[in-house]
Write a protein that holds these residues in place. Structure first.
Motif, PDB file in Angstrom:
ATOM      1  N   CYS A   9      -0.732  14.158  -0.921  1.00 47.37           N
ATOM      2  CA  CYS A   9      -0.729  12.959  -0.079  1.00 47.37           C
ATOM      3  C   CYS A   9      -0.457  13.341   1.368  1.00 47.37           C
ATOM      4  N   ILE A  10      -1.315  12.885   2.256  1.00 46.48           N
ATOM      5  CA  ILE A  10      -1.135  13.078   3.689  1.00 46.48           C
ATOM      6  C   ILE A  10      -0.599  11.761   4.230  1.00 46.48           C
ATOM      7  N   PHE A  11       0.738  11.666   4.327  1.00 44.66           N
ATOM      8  CA  PHE A  11       1.370  10.420   4.724  1.00 44.66           C
ATOM      9  C   PHE A  11       1.219  10.184   6.224  1.00 44.66           C
ATOM     10  N   GLN A  12       1.312   8.908   6.599  1.00 48.38           N
ATOM     11  CA  GLN A  12       1.258   8.529   8.008  1.00 48.38           C
ATOM     12  C   GLN A  12       2.422   9.159   8.779  1.00 48.38           C
ATOM     13  N   GLU A  13       3.599   9.248   8.138  1.00 48.46           N
ATOM     14  CA  GLU A  13       4.751   9.907   8.759  1.00 48.46           C
ATOM     15  C   GLU A  13       4.655  11.398   8.451  1.00 48.46           C
ATOM     16  N   MET A  14       4.374  12.188   9.472  1.00 45.04           N
ATOM     17  CA  MET A  14       4.105  13.607   9.263  1.00 45.04           C
ATOM     18  C   MET A  14       5.353  14.357   8.806  1.00 45.04           C
ATOM     19  N   GLU A  18      -3.565   6.394   6.514  1.00 42.04           N
ATOM     20  CA  GLU A  18      -3.738   6.164   7.955  1.00 42.04           C
ATOM     21  C   GLU A  18      -3.822   7.498   8.711  1.00 42.04           C
ATOM     22  N   SER A  19      -4.539   8.449   8.147  1.00 39.78           N
ATOM     23  CA  SER A  19      -4.530   9.807   8.692  1.00 39.78           C
ATOM     24  C   SER A  19      -5.359   9.964   9.955  1.00 39.78           C
ATOM     25  N   THR A  20      -6.165   8.960  10.303  1.00 42.35           N
ATOM     26  CA  THR A  20      -6.963   9.054  11.528  1.00 42.35           C
ATOM     27  C   THR A  20      -6.397   8.194  12.659  1.00 42.35           C
ATOM     28  N   SER A  21      -5.229   7.586  12.428  1.00 45.39           N
ATOM     29  CA  SER A  21      -4.712   6.625  13.407  1.00 45.39           C
ATOM     30  C   SER A  21      -4.375   7.260  14.746  1.00 45.39           C
ATOM     31  N   ALA A  22      -4.039   8.573  14.766  1.00 54.31           N
ATOM     32  CA  ALA A  22      -3.661   9.242  16.011  1.00 54.31           C
ATOM     33  C   ALA A  22      -4.736  10.204  16.503  1.00 54.31           C
ATOM     34  N   LEU A  23      -5.924  10.169  15.885  1.00 52.42           N
ATOM     35  CA  LEU A  23      -6.950  11.148  16.214  1.00 52.42           C
ATOM     36  C   LEU A  23      -7.934  10.610  17.249  1.00 52.42           C
ATOM     37  N   THR A  24      -8.531  11.536  17.989  1.00 50.11           N
ATOM     38  CA  THR A  24      -9.607  11.179  18.896  1.00 50.11           C
ATOM     39  C   THR A  24     -10.854  10.852  18.076  1.00 50.11           C
ATOM     40  N   GLY A  81     -16.490  16.791  -5.874  1.00 53.45           N
ATOM     41  CA  GLY A  81     -15.874  16.306  -7.103  1.00 53.45           C
ATOM     42  C   GLY A  81     -14.442  15.848  -6.980  1.00 53.45           C
ATOM     43  N   MET A  82     -13.889  15.871  -5.768  1.00 56.36           N
ATOM     44  CA  MET A  82     -12.498  15.469  -5.593  1.00 56.36           C
ATOM     45  C   MET A  82     -12.382  13.936  -5.616  1.00 56.36           C
ATOM     46  N   ALA A  83     -11.270  13.445  -6.136  1.00 54.45           N
ATOM     47  CA  ALA A  83     -10.942  12.022  -6.041  1.00 54.45           C
ATOM     48  C   ALA A  83     -10.172  11.793  -4.746  1.00 54.45           C
ATOM     49  N   ILE A  84     -10.535  10.736  -4.005  1.00 49.50           N
ATOM     50  CA  ILE A  84      -9.906  10.482  -2.714  1.00 49.50           C
ATOM     51  C   ILE A  84      -9.476   9.020  -2.635  1.00 49.50           C
ATOM     52  N   LEU A  85      -8.205   8.819  -2.282  1.00 46.08           N
ATOM     53  CA  LEU A  85      -7.701   7.496  -1.932  1.00 46.08           C
ATOM     54  C   LEU A  85      -7.601   7.438  -0.417  1.00 46.08           C
ATOM     55  N   TYR A  86      -8.132   6.376   0.177  1.00 44.48           N
ATOM     56  CA  TYR A  86      -8.211   6.294   1.635  1.00 44.48           C
ATOM     57  C   TYR A  86      -7.607   4.971   2.092  1.00 44.48           C
ATOM     58  N   VAL A  87      -6.508   5.066   2.859  1.00 47.87           N
ATOM     59  CA  VAL A  87      -5.844   3.875   3.384  1.00 47.87           C
ATOM     60  C   VAL A  87      -6.072   3.814   4.887  1.00 47.87           C
ATOM     61  N   SER A  88      -6.611   2.703   5.367  1.00 49.56           N
ATOM     62  CA  SER A  88      -6.870   2.553   6.794  1.00 49.56           C
ATOM     63  C   SER A  88      -6.984   1.077   7.133  1.00 49.56           C
ATOM     64  N   LYS A 132       0.827  -1.215   0.000  1.00 46.08           N
ATOM     65  CA  LYS A 132       0.000   0.000   0.000  1.00 46.08           C
ATOM     66  C   LYS A 132       0.859   1.263   0.000  1.00 46.08           C
ATOM     67  N   SER A 133       1.815   1.333   0.915  1.00 43.96           N
ATOM     68  CA  SER A 133       2.642   2.539   1.018  1.00 43.96           C
ATOM     69  C   SER A 133       3.489   2.739  -0.233  1.00 43.96           C
TER      70      SER A 133
END
Length: 310
Positions: free
Chosen positions: A86-91, A170-176, A194-201, A46-47
């Motif tokens: 891209c909003i990577f898991q590693e900030m 994995e952008s919600t992994s550290a969120l409340t 209208g945006m295209a979104i790829l979501y990895v979780s 995935k990554s």
């Protein structure tokens, strides 16, 4: 009716690291106005896939098309210019810069040859409001923020580039829970715009709630793509594993009833621990879950006898 051209199309995409194939023969269509989930076990590819799409990793073989035109990204900047964020898991935030400086790091508003600070703060305040972090001061230093707030800043930074394809890794992994709910609502809003979104979780509940389509990866290959509602969770997990869940996780023999080795009852300490109840039986693994700073560390210190005033 003719099939609409996807925003991005991958054909025969491969990435090799020496003799190792991290990705092998991947075909994938990503459409605007759709949330597409990428799922698989750790090490499934995935990554690596996301890095190729975001211009971080150049494919060894295969082709990437944007709206039917072949492209070759030589850097992340090339991908950003093509409308990919891209909003990577590693900030990628800089701790010693402010929230505003981080969000508009690559494209700050300029006036008379210098950064226009008031325009910068106003633009960032709008982005923070959009991701559900309107309470954050744009002048706050990133190093002073907790992890969950930093993740929201990272997401605002991704939106600042006005992308056509936004990737959540994995952008919600550290969120409340409340912050996660805001991000899920935001993703739906962006899709409807209208945006295209790829979501990895790894959170199947989020994928089930959010994704219009799913692609399952295993051992560097795409196993299947399908509409999310057409498969149940068990079918998806078995695609990820490549075998039945029953054979992978056979039923365990029930534990024989016995007295607990340890019992914690109504444990409190300094406003951090509040009437905690935990017990552990012989042969039992007890997990303590939660975000950082929710009392797990203090509970273990209390059990070990190093906290005073419990």
């Amino acid at each position: 009716m003719a099939e609409r051209t996807p925003f991005m199309r991958l054909r025969g995409l491969e990435i090799h690291y020496g003799p190792v194939r991290a990705l092998s023969g991947v075909d994938l269509d990503i459409h605007e106005g759709s949330i597409h989930a990428i799922i698989g076990e750790n090490g499934a590819g995935k990554s690596t896939l996301l890095k190729a799409i975001a211009g971080v990793q150049t494919p060894t073989e295969g082709q990437i098309e944007i709206r039917g035109t072949p492209v070759l990204f030589s850097s992340a900047l090339d991908a950003q210019c093509a409308g990919i964020s891209c909003i990577f898991q590693e900030m990628s935030l800089v701790p010693d810069l402010s929230v505003a400086e981080n969000i508009l790091l690559s494209n700050p508003p300029i006036r008379f040859g210098v950064i226009n600070r008031s325009a910068q703060r106003a633009q960032v305040a709008s982005l923070l409001e959009r991701v559900g972090a309107g309470d954050l001061n744009p002048d706050t230093m990133v190093r002073d923020l907790p992890l969950s707030r930093r993740q929201l800043v990272e997401i605002a930074k991704g939106l600042a580039r006005d992308p056509k394809l936004l990737i959540f890794d994995e952008s919600t992994s550290a969120l409340t829970n409340s912050d996660t709910r805001r991000i899920l609502d935001l993703a739906r809003q962006l899709r409807d715009e209208g945006m295209a979104i790829l979501y990895v979780s790894h959170r199947m509940g989020e994928i089930r709630e959010l994704a219009d389509a799913c692609s399952v990866f295993r051992s560097g290959r795409k196993v299947a793509s399908f509409e999310t509602h057409s498969r149940n969770d068990l079918q998806i997990v078995e695609m990820m594993l490549g075998r039945s869940v029953a054979s992978s996780f056979p039923a365990l023999a029930p534990l024989k009833p016995s007295d607990p080795i340890v019992e914690i009852d109504q444990l409190s300490w300094d406003g951090v621990l509040k009437n905690v109840q935990v017990s552990a039986q012989p042969g039992e693994v007890v997990g303590l879950g939660g975000l950082d700073g929710q009392g797990q560390h203090e509970l273990l210190l209390a059990l070990f006898g190093t906290l005073k005033g419990t």
